[in-house]
Design an enzyme around this catalytic site. Sequence first.
Site, PDB file in Angstrom:
ATOM      1  N   ILE A 140     -69.591  81.303 -54.252  1.00 18.98           N
ATOM      2  CA  ILE A 140     -70.857  80.419 -54.676  1.00 18.98           C
ATOM      3  C   ILE A 140     -72.103  80.369 -53.480  1.00 18.98           C
ATOM      4  CG2 ILE A 140     -71.462  77.757 -54.845  1.00 18.98           C
ATOM      5  CD1 ILE A 140     -69.063  78.572 -56.681  1.00 18.98           C
ATOM      6  N   TYR A 169     -60.025  81.947 -41.528  1.00 18.49           N
ATOM      7  CA  TYR A 169     -60.489  81.286 -42.801  1.00 18.49           C
ATOM      8  C   TYR A 169     -59.580  81.353 -43.788  1.00 18.49           C
ATOM      9  CZ  TYR A 169     -63.708  79.706 -46.334  1.00 18.49           C
ATOM     10  OH  TYR A 169     -64.441  79.189 -47.416  1.00 18.49           O
ATOM     11  N   ASN A 181     -64.294  68.117 -48.006  1.00 13.79           N
ATOM     12  CA  ASN A 181     -65.185  69.572 -48.173  1.00 13.79           C
ATOM     13  C   ASN A 181     -65.768  70.367 -47.128  1.00 13.79           C
ATOM     14  OD1 ASN A 181     -66.949  70.999 -50.211  1.00 13.79           O
ATOM     15  ND2 ASN A 181     -68.438  69.951 -48.999  1.00 13.79           N
ATOM     16  N   THR A 183     -74.651  79.367 -51.148  1.00 17.80           N
ATOM     17  CA  THR A 183     -74.908  78.419 -50.334  1.00 17.80           C
ATOM     18  C   THR A 183     -75.058  78.728 -48.788  1.00 17.80           C
ATOM     19  OG1 THR A 183     -72.743  77.965 -49.501  1.00 17.80           O
ATOM     20  CG2 THR A 183     -73.143  76.617 -51.521  1.00 17.80           C
ATOM     21  N   ILE A 207     -72.172  72.634 -51.610  1.00 16.39           N
ATOM     22  CA  ILE A 207     -71.441  72.346 -52.401  1.00 16.39           C
ATOM     23  C   ILE A 207     -71.291  70.993 -52.292  1.00 16.39           C
ATOM     24  CG2 ILE A 207     -68.876  72.383 -53.098  1.00 16.39           C
ATOM     25  CD1 ILE A 207     -69.069  75.335 -52.675  1.00 16.39           C
ATOM     26  N   LYS A 229     -57.370  78.059 -45.451  1.00 11.64           N
ATOM     27  CA  LYS A 229     -57.730  77.618 -46.816  1.00 11.64           C
ATOM     28  C   LYS A 229     -56.363  77.540 -47.581  1.00 11.64           C
ATOM     29  CE  LYS A 229     -61.939  76.414 -46.749  1.00 11.64           C
ATOM     30  NZ  LYS A 229     -62.510  75.194 -47.297  1.00 11.64           N
ATOM     31  N   SER A 276     -60.328  77.338 -51.458  1.00 15.44           N
ATOM     32  CA  SER A 276     -61.078  78.257 -51.689  1.00 15.44           C
ATOM     33  C   SER A 276     -60.215  79.575 -52.368  1.00 15.44           C
ATOM     34  CB  SER A 276     -61.627  78.998 -50.434  1.00 15.44           C
ATOM     35  OG  SER A 276     -62.221  80.318 -50.697  1.00 15.44           O
TER      36      SER A 276
HETATM   37  N1  LIG Z   1     -69.927  78.809 -50.651  1.00 15.99           N
HETATM   38  C1  LIG Z   1     -68.933  79.469 -51.077  1.00 15.99           C
HETATM   39  O1  LIG Z   1     -68.545  80.608 -51.649  1.00 15.99           O
HETATM   40  C2  LIG Z   1     -67.508  78.727 -51.005  1.00 15.99           C
HETATM   41  C3  LIG Z   1     -66.318  79.137 -51.730  1.00 15.99           C
HETATM   42  C4  LIG Z   1     -65.032  78.614 -51.559  1.00 15.99           C
HETATM   43  C5  LIG Z   1     -64.936  77.573 -50.811  1.00 15.99           C
HETATM   44  N2  LIG Z   1     -65.911  77.036 -50.194  1.00 15.99           N
HETATM   45  C6  LIG Z   1     -65.878  75.886 -49.361  1.00 15.99           C
HETATM   46  O2  LIG Z   1     -66.595  74.924 -49.692  1.00 15.99           O
HETATM   47  C7  LIG Z   1     -66.959  74.034 -48.426  1.00 15.99           C
HETATM   48  C8  LIG Z   1     -68.406  73.765 -48.591  1.00 15.99           C
HETATM   49  O3  LIG Z   1     -68.862  75.047 -48.343  1.00 15.99           O
HETATM   50  P1  LIG Z   1     -70.470  75.360 -48.550  1.00 15.99           P
HETATM   51  O4  LIG Z   1     -70.420  76.739 -49.203  1.00 15.99           O
HETATM   52  O5  LIG Z   1     -71.195  74.238 -49.279  1.00 15.99           O
HETATM   53  O6  LIG Z   1     -71.057  75.536 -46.906  1.00 15.99           O
HETATM   54  P2  LIG Z   1     -72.304  74.867 -46.199  1.00 15.99           P
HETATM   55  O7  LIG Z   1     -72.279  75.524 -45.006  1.00 15.99           O
HETATM   56  O8  LIG Z   1     -73.623  74.908 -47.162  1.00 15.99           O
HETATM   57  O9  LIG Z   1     -71.921  73.361 -46.148  1.00 15.99           O
HETATM   58  C9  LIG Z   1     -70.956  72.900 -45.384  1.00 15.99           C
HETATM   59  C10 LIG Z   1     -70.985  71.566 -44.651  1.00 15.99           C
HETATM   60  O10 LIG Z   1     -70.145  71.121 -43.898  1.00 15.99           O
HETATM   61  C11 LIG Z   1     -70.492  70.490 -42.740  1.00 15.99           C
HETATM   62  N3  LIG Z   1     -69.502  70.414 -41.672  1.00 15.99           N
HETATM   63  C12 LIG Z   1     -69.048  71.776 -40.884  1.00 15.99           C
HETATM   64  N4  LIG Z   1     -68.401  71.269 -39.948  1.00 15.99           N
HETATM   65  C13 LIG Z   1     -68.420  70.071 -39.984  1.00 15.99           C
HETATM   66  C14 LIG Z   1     -67.543  69.027 -39.310  1.00 15.99           C
HETATM   67  N5  LIG Z   1     -66.891  69.369 -38.292  1.00 15.99           N
HETATM   68  N6  LIG Z   1     -67.438  67.781 -39.816  1.00 15.99           N
HETATM   69  C15 LIG Z   1     -68.308  67.561 -40.463  1.00 15.99           C
HETATM   70  N7  LIG Z   1     -69.115  68.265 -41.291  1.00 15.99           N
HETATM   71  C16 LIG Z   1     -69.026  69.545 -41.173  1.00 15.99           C
HETATM   72  C17 LIG Z   1     -71.793  71.281 -42.538  1.00 15.99           C
HETATM   73  O11 LIG Z   1     -72.821  70.796 -41.754  1.00 15.99           O
HETATM   74  C18 LIG Z   1     -72.176  71.582 -43.798  1.00 15.99           C
HETATM   75  O12 LIG Z   1     -73.103  70.560 -44.190  1.00 15.99           O
HETATM   76  C19 LIG Z   1     -66.237  74.502 -47.440  1.00 15.99           C
HETATM   77  O13 LIG Z   1     -65.081  74.010 -47.019  1.00 15.99           O
HETATM   78  C20 LIG Z   1     -66.048  76.021 -47.783  1.00 15.99           C
HETATM   79  O14 LIG Z   1     -65.073  76.640 -47.342  1.00 15.99           O
HETATM   80  C21 LIG Z   1     -67.213  77.689 -50.414  1.00 15.99           C
END
Ligand SMILES: NC(=O)c1ccc[n+]([C@@H]2O[C@H](COP(=O)([O-])OP(=O)(O)OC[C@H]3O[C@@H](n4cnc5c(N)ncnc54)[C@H](O)[C@@H]3O)[C@@H](O)[C@H]2O)c1
Length: 314
Positions: free
Chosen positions: A251, A218, A144, A253, A66, A222, A203
């Site tokens: 989403i 989690y 994020n 990912t 994302i 959030k 989230s």
């Molecule tokens: N994918 C979903 O369905 C979804 C839904 C709701 C919310 N989210 C939220 O969206 C955000 C992005 O999620 P995503 O799905 O792209 O996940 P993802 O795992 O693809 O990307 C997350 C990124 O955060 C980085 N990260 C993790 N720990 C870190 C740290 N300590 N310092 C710096 N960077 C760090 C990771 O290296 C990664 O690049 C998250 O906060 C997640 O909780 C995701």
Amino acid sequence: MGSDHCTSSFRDASYKILPYCYEEPIGLDAATKAASDPSFKPRPRIFDEFALTDRVSVITGASRGIGLDIALALGEAGSRAVYCIDIPDQPSEDWKISRDYIRKMDNGSRLEYVQADVRNQQEIWDKVEDIANKEGRMDVCVANAGILRFGTYCLDWTAEQFQEASLRDVMDVNTNGALFTAQAAGRQMKRFGQPGSIIMTASISGHIVNKGCEGLPYNTSKSAVLQMTRSMACELGPYNIRVNSISPGYILTKLTSMMLVDEPELVDSWAQSNPMGRIGSPRELRGLVTWLASDASSFCTGSDILITAGHHAW
Ligand SMILES: NC(=O)c1ccc[n+]([C@@H]2O[C@H](COP(=O)([O-])OP(=O)(O)OC[C@H]3O[C@@H](n4cnc5c(N)ncnc54)[C@H](O)[C@@H]3O)[C@@H](O)[C@H]2O)c1
């Protein structure tokens, strides 16, 4: 913003209007000017209001997923520099092709990569301060970075496990890291005396519980982000720094696809959890985040925007 196009009728009415005036009139102000000034040429302005021309952005967790799609959107909207902060020493291949793609667009924008861990407050403060010093401003921040852990029954959490989550794991990244990131950018926005927009990735799991998933830390992490957003919005509003959150539904990912490795059938139950019957793509968050980052959302702060294909409505 710049020269004054707030209508005099509003001014005279002593309404408390944000000192928020566009370089050229928009909406009814523009229509009124066009009616009385034949030299004024009407033109569509709505997409200009989404432009991030010359603004400087930081976004965490932007090596992939994302965060990377949001970085691309901010770059396409004209953000002069989009600093993508993430944990690996080197960004992903996807990040590199995204950087090259924005470079080829030749719209005055660029993507930069910065290694940092959002759990380390001093590190994230220092790195964001360095960026602001180099660029001479700080306008947009997307907190994020996040991680996901499911799988422990709520009555089984030991104190040690829960403290581990709070100090080194899911709550540390998702809640503490979001605070440290928002602080890092907010301090620079305030220092430069400029308006700013901070966006937290919360989230759907901060609002409801994902059916069948034991995700107490989690979900808690959030939910905390939602209230943190409102608290920061209230304290930073007087500085014209806006703080909002987004709450995506499922989403696709790395974060979610890792769960599908062991349980591929989950994708069907996720899709059936909303009235549209499908899960989402990171690309579908581009418009929302650009709106929140830009002047188009100038009266929006302390809000959470659910973007879930209706999951929250069921
Ligand atoms: N994918 C979903 O369905 C979804 C839904 C709701 C919310 N989210 C939220 O969206 C955000 C992005 O999620 P995503 O799905 O792209 O996940 P993802 O795992 O693809 O990307 C997350 C990124 O955060 C980085 N990260 C993790 N720990 C870190 C740290 N300590 N310092 C710096 N960077 C760090 C990771 O290296 C990664 O690049 C998250 O906060 C997640 O909780 C995701």
